[in-house]
Design a protein around this motif. Structure first.
Motif, short mmCIF file in Angstrom:
data_model
loop_
_atom_site.label_atom_id
_atom_site.label_comp_id
_atom_site.label_asym_id
_atom_site.label_seq_id
_atom_site.Cartn_x
_atom_site.Cartn_y
_atom_site.Cartn_z
N LYS A 151 59.15 29.55 37.54
CA LYS A 151 59.17 30.25 36.25
C LYS A 151 58.38 31.55 36.32
CE LYS A 151 58.18 29.53 31.35
NZ LYS A 151 57.55 28.62 30.37
N SER A 152 57.23 31.51 36.98
CA SER A 152 56.44 32.73 37.14
C SER A 152 55.60 32.61 38.42
CB SER A 152 55.52 32.97 35.94
OG SER A 152 54.45 32.06 35.91
N TRP A 153 55.11 33.76 38.87
CA TRP A 153 54.30 33.81 40.08
C TRP A 153 53.22 34.84 39.88
CZ3 TRP A 153 52.85 37.84 43.10
CH2 TRP A 153 52.39 37.58 44.37
N GLN A 154 52.04 34.58 40.36
CA GLN A 154 50.99 35.60 40.26
C GLN A 154 49.94 35.39 41.34
OE1 GLN A 154 48.24 35.21 36.79
NE2 GLN A 154 49.52 33.45 36.27
N ARG A 155 49.31 36.50 41.68
CA ARG A 155 48.18 36.46 42.61
C ARG A 155 47.01 37.16 41.96
NH1 ARG A 155 49.25 39.17 48.16
NH2 ARG A 155 49.39 41.03 46.90
N VAL A 156 45.85 36.57 42.10
CA VAL A 156 44.64 37.22 41.59
C VAL A 156 43.62 37.25 42.71
CG1 VAL A 156 43.90 35.03 40.54
CG2 VAL A 156 42.81 37.17 39.85
N VAL A 165 38.12 33.74 36.38
CA VAL A 165 38.96 34.93 36.29
C VAL A 165 40.07 34.68 35.28
CG1 VAL A 165 38.53 35.80 38.61
CG2 VAL A 165 40.35 34.12 38.24
N ASN A 166 40.60 35.78 34.75
CA ASN A 166 41.70 35.69 33.79
C ASN A 166 43.02 35.74 34.53
OD1 ASN A 166 40.37 36.02 30.96
ND2 ASN A 166 39.38 37.53 32.27
N ILE A 167 43.98 34.96 34.07
CA ILE A 167 45.31 34.94 34.66
C ILE A 167 46.34 35.18 33.58
CG2 ILE A 167 44.62 33.41 36.55
CD1 ILE A 167 45.91 31.10 34.99
N THR A 168 47.55 35.56 33.97
CA THR A 168 48.61 35.66 32.97
C THR A 168 48.98 34.25 32.53
OG1 THR A 168 50.33 35.67 34.66
CG2 THR A 168 49.51 37.79 33.95
N SER A 169 49.41 34.14 31.31
CA SER A 169 49.57 32.83 30.67
C SER A 169 50.59 31.94 31.39
CB SER A 169 49.99 33.04 29.22
OG SER A 169 50.08 31.80 28.57
N THR A 212 45.13 30.09 30.80
CA THR A 212 44.83 31.53 30.90
C THR A 212 43.65 31.84 31.81
OG1 THR A 212 43.47 31.38 28.90
CG2 THR A 212 45.76 32.08 28.60
N GLN A 234 38.52 41.89 39.25
CA GLN A 234 39.65 41.13 39.78
C GLN A 234 40.90 42.00 39.78
OE1 GLN A 234 39.54 38.19 36.23
NE2 GLN A 234 41.73 38.38 36.66
N ILE A 235 41.79 41.67 40.71
CA ILE A 235 43.08 42.36 40.83
C ILE A 235 44.18 41.33 40.59
CG2 ILE A 235 44.61 43.67 42.34
CD1 ILE A 235 42.11 44.50 43.94
N GLU A 272 48.39 40.48 40.22
CA GLU A 272 49.80 40.82 40.35
C GLU A 272 50.57 39.63 39.80
OE1 GLU A 272 50.66 42.88 44.42
OE2 GLU A 272 49.16 41.34 44.68
N TYR A 277 54.62 38.12 38.45
CA TYR A 277 55.97 38.10 37.89
C TYR A 277 55.89 37.19 36.68
CZ TYR A 277 58.06 40.24 42.03
OH TYR A 277 58.40 41.11 43.02
N GLU A 292 55.00 37.36 30.21
CA GLU A 292 53.94 37.75 29.27
C GLU A 292 53.76 39.26 29.25
OE1 GLU A 292 49.99 36.23 30.02
OE2 GLU A 292 49.56 36.16 27.89
N ARG A 298 43.05 38.94 25.48
CA ARG A 298 42.21 37.83 25.95
C ARG A 298 41.04 38.30 26.81
NH1 ARG A 298 47.08 35.71 28.01
NH2 ARG A 298 46.15 35.71 30.07
#
Lengths: 147, 65
Positions: free
Chosen positions: A61-66, A77-81, A120, B17-18, B20, B22, B25, B33
């Motif tokens: 559904k989604s992918w992210q790297r922090v 750390v904050n992440i996309t929901s 989050t 923090q960085i 990235e 997909y 949102e 937030r």
């Protein structure tokens, strides 16, 4: 007593025409088209289309790297929901800890573990104390959210 | 679905923090937030943890060694 006209009319109504539009409550032609178009779907469908082909498409559904450099432990750390209960989390990186016996200083990798994960935010903590000359290092977390 | 690149920096422009992602949102929803004293800044692919955000020039800079 049914005549041939009544029987033909019943067949037309039940079987329908090949040009009938998709309809779950329609003729046999309409029902078949409904199954093909709205239940099976095609290769262009995505998961949200809720068709068989859509469900066979990606499960992601989604992918992210922090990437981050903690200055404390635990560190958030904050992440996309995301929906955290449907996620895979891959954490990589370590700090550098040290210990001394008085004559020598020994260094060791101080690994992090995930100590908290909400929709989050991601929180990591150190597995060992760094001691005074340690460094926190740079970490990366990849979060893959499934449907 | 969109691809977002953003950093979260402190008030001095240091990158904390960085990110990235997909995601579906929106950036403005993430912005809401962010804790007080921190800011969300979009970036290009060249940013590393060593960069610093210059709020006046509105760009990331690599501090001189």
């Amino acid at each position: 007593m049914f005549g041939i006209e009544e029987i033909l009319s019943w067949i037309r109504r039940q079987v329908g025409l090949r040009t009938d539009t998709a309809d779950a409550a329609g003729s046999l032609h309409a029902k078949v088209k409904n199954v093909a178009d709205n239940k099976i779907g095609d290769s262009a469908d995505v998961r949200a289309d809720n068709t068989v082909m859509g469900w066979l498409a990606t499960k992601v559904k989604s992918w992210q790297r922090v990437t981050f450099s903690p200055d404390n432990s635990p560190y958030t750390v904050n992440i996309t929901s995301v929906t955290s209960s449907k996620c895979l989390v891959f954490l990589n990186g370590a700090g550098r800890g040290s210990t001394s016996d008085g004559s020598y200083t020994y260094y060791f990798a101080a690994h992090y573990y995930i100590s908290g994960f909400t929709n989050t935010q991601l929180t990591v903590a150190l597995s060992y104390s760094l001691a005074s000359s340690g460094t926190y290092g740079i970490l990366s977390a990849i979060i893959v959210e499934l449907y | 679905m969109q691809f977002l690149r953003f950093t979260i920096t402190d008030s001095d422009g240091n990158i904390l923090q960085i990110n990235e992602a997909y995601t579906t949102e929106k950036l403005e929803d993430i912005q809401k937030r962010i804790p007080a004293g921190k800011q969300l800044v979009e970036y290009g692919p060249e940013v590393t943890m060593r960069h610093k955000y210059n709020a006046v020039k509105k760009e990331f800079e690599l501090p001189e060694e």
